[in-house]
Design a protein around this motif. Sequence first.
Motif, mmCIF file in Angstrom:
data_model
loop_
_atom_site.group_PDB
_atom_site.id
_atom_site.type_symbol
_atom_site.label_atom_id
_atom_site.label_comp_id
_atom_site.label_asym_id
_atom_site.label_seq_id
_atom_site.Cartn_x
_atom_site.Cartn_y
_atom_site.Cartn_z
ATOM 1 N N PHE A 111 0.661 -1.056 0.048
ATOM 2 C CA PHE A 111 -0.403 0.065 0.022
ATOM 3 C C PHE A 111 1.285 1.208 0.206
ATOM 4 O O PHE A 111 1.844 1.177 0.852
ATOM 5 C CB PHE A 111 -0.927 -0.594 1.263
ATOM 6 C CG PHE A 111 -1.920 1.370 1.317
ATOM 7 C CD1 PHE A 111 -3.736 0.845 0.953
ATOM 8 C CD2 PHE A 111 -2.012 2.369 2.089
ATOM 9 C CE1 PHE A 111 -3.926 2.175 0.839
ATOM 10 C CE2 PHE A 111 -2.423 2.942 1.585
ATOM 11 C CZ PHE A 111 -3.701 3.149 1.685
ATOM 12 N N ASP A 112 1.009 2.246 -0.816
ATOM 13 C CA ASP A 112 1.519 3.661 -1.617
ATOM 14 C C ASP A 112 1.043 4.155 -0.199
ATOM 15 O O ASP A 112 0.221 5.284 0.058
ATOM 16 C CB ASP A 112 1.159 4.132 -2.108
ATOM 17 C CG ASP A 112 2.431 4.911 -2.886
ATOM 18 O OD1 ASP A 112 3.707 4.697 -1.998
ATOM 19 O OD2 ASP A 112 2.207 4.986 -3.769
ATOM 20 N N VAL A 113 2.706 4.365 0.817
ATOM 21 C CA VAL A 113 2.327 5.663 1.633
ATOM 22 C C VAL A 113 3.701 6.632 2.125
ATOM 23 O O VAL A 113 4.554 5.918 0.941
ATOM 24 C CB VAL A 113 1.467 5.148 3.298
ATOM 25 C CG1 VAL A 113 0.498 4.731 3.528
ATOM 26 C CG2 VAL A 113 3.151 3.835 3.046
ATOM 27 N N SER A 114 3.881 7.813 2.001
ATOM 28 C CA SER A 114 4.976 8.391 1.885
ATOM 29 C C SER A 114 4.442 9.416 3.183
ATOM 30 O O SER A 114 3.639 9.805 3.642
ATOM 31 C CB SER A 114 5.044 9.117 0.715
ATOM 32 O OG SER A 114 4.013 10.267 0.714
ATOM 33 N N LEU A 115 6.131 10.117 3.509
ATOM 34 C CA LEU A 115 6.745 11.621 4.638
ATOM 35 C C LEU A 115 6.957 11.855 3.836
ATOM 36 O O LEU A 115 7.576 12.635 3.438
ATOM 37 C CB LEU A 115 7.595 10.085 5.354
ATOM 38 C CG LEU A 115 7.512 11.284 6.503
ATOM 39 C CD1 LEU A 115 8.296 10.006 7.862
ATOM 40 C CD2 LEU A 115 9.003 12.217 6.117
ATOM 41 N N GLU A 116 6.856 13.516 4.183
ATOM 42 C CA GLU A 116 6.809 14.922 3.588
ATOM 43 C C GLU A 116 7.007 15.458 5.144
ATOM 44 O O GLU A 116 7.148 15.605 5.201
ATOM 45 C CB GLU A 116 5.715 15.118 3.016
ATOM 46 C CG GLU A 116 5.114 14.470 1.190
ATOM 47 C CD GLU A 116 4.243 14.791 0.363
ATOM 48 O OE1 GLU A 116 4.496 15.868 0.592
ATOM 49 O OE2 GLU A 116 3.324 14.233 -0.252
#
Length: 277
Positions: free
Chosen positions: A267-272
């Motif tokens: 599942f695509d999650v990202s930290l910004e």
Amino acid sequence: MVPLSYLLRFIEEDATFGDVTSEAVIPEELGARAVIIAKQDGVIAGIEEANALFEHFGVKVKVKKRDGERVKKGDIVLELEGNARAILLVERTALNIMGRMSGIATEVRRLSETVKKVNPKVRVAGTRKTLLKPIDKRALLIGGGETHRFSLSDAILIKDNHLALVPLEEAIKRAKEFSVYKVVEVEVESLEDALRAARAGADVIMLDNMKPDEIAEVVEALKREGLRKRVRIEVSGGVTPENITEYAKLDVDVISLGYLTHSVKNFDVSLEIIGRL
């Protein structure tokens, strides 16, 4: 939640001798604010695990979405505030855990809902086809599925390789005598063996790699002999998202799929990073 001691192993593996990039580039006392964002629709999982890791390294966490909640692409699931190096140290491990767990939870939720529309009593389960059991088993639960056995210690499952060494009736008798507390499940691949297992006192019969029409025959034969109510029926092997409803239509109790954990679609999650402190 998965034990923190287990999760920290991933950090130790990822930064055995520290995060040399952050140590070289980021000032030691620099603070930062960051968010973790869902990049697709689905069921989020691994929130508690990510929270525990960040907090262990002194990062303040604000939870925006809970484990098991549905999220939309673009939703913020965690807000972070703390030492920039600490955030970057944990970043990839936290995202990997959340991505894997959310992938499993999303798929098991989808299949469970599909099955329930056809047969409300049927449960969807995973299997032991994984090396990341604490993470994968918890993800199955978050998604609404059954974990099956967590380990070889949990329940007795007599498989083909056991039966290659000990006759079916003797194996069940030995299993029943071994413990009154352990569920005894037997894997079979034919109508004859299913009936033998039920007659011998198995609690669960796993119909392995059998087609829907073959399973229907087994169920009817068990009913004729008055054995159906005495056993739970699990279907495993050959089940896919494309054909699962054909199995769910039958009078069975559990459908287990190894692919839920051995072929996880991340599942695509990202930290910004959104600012300095």
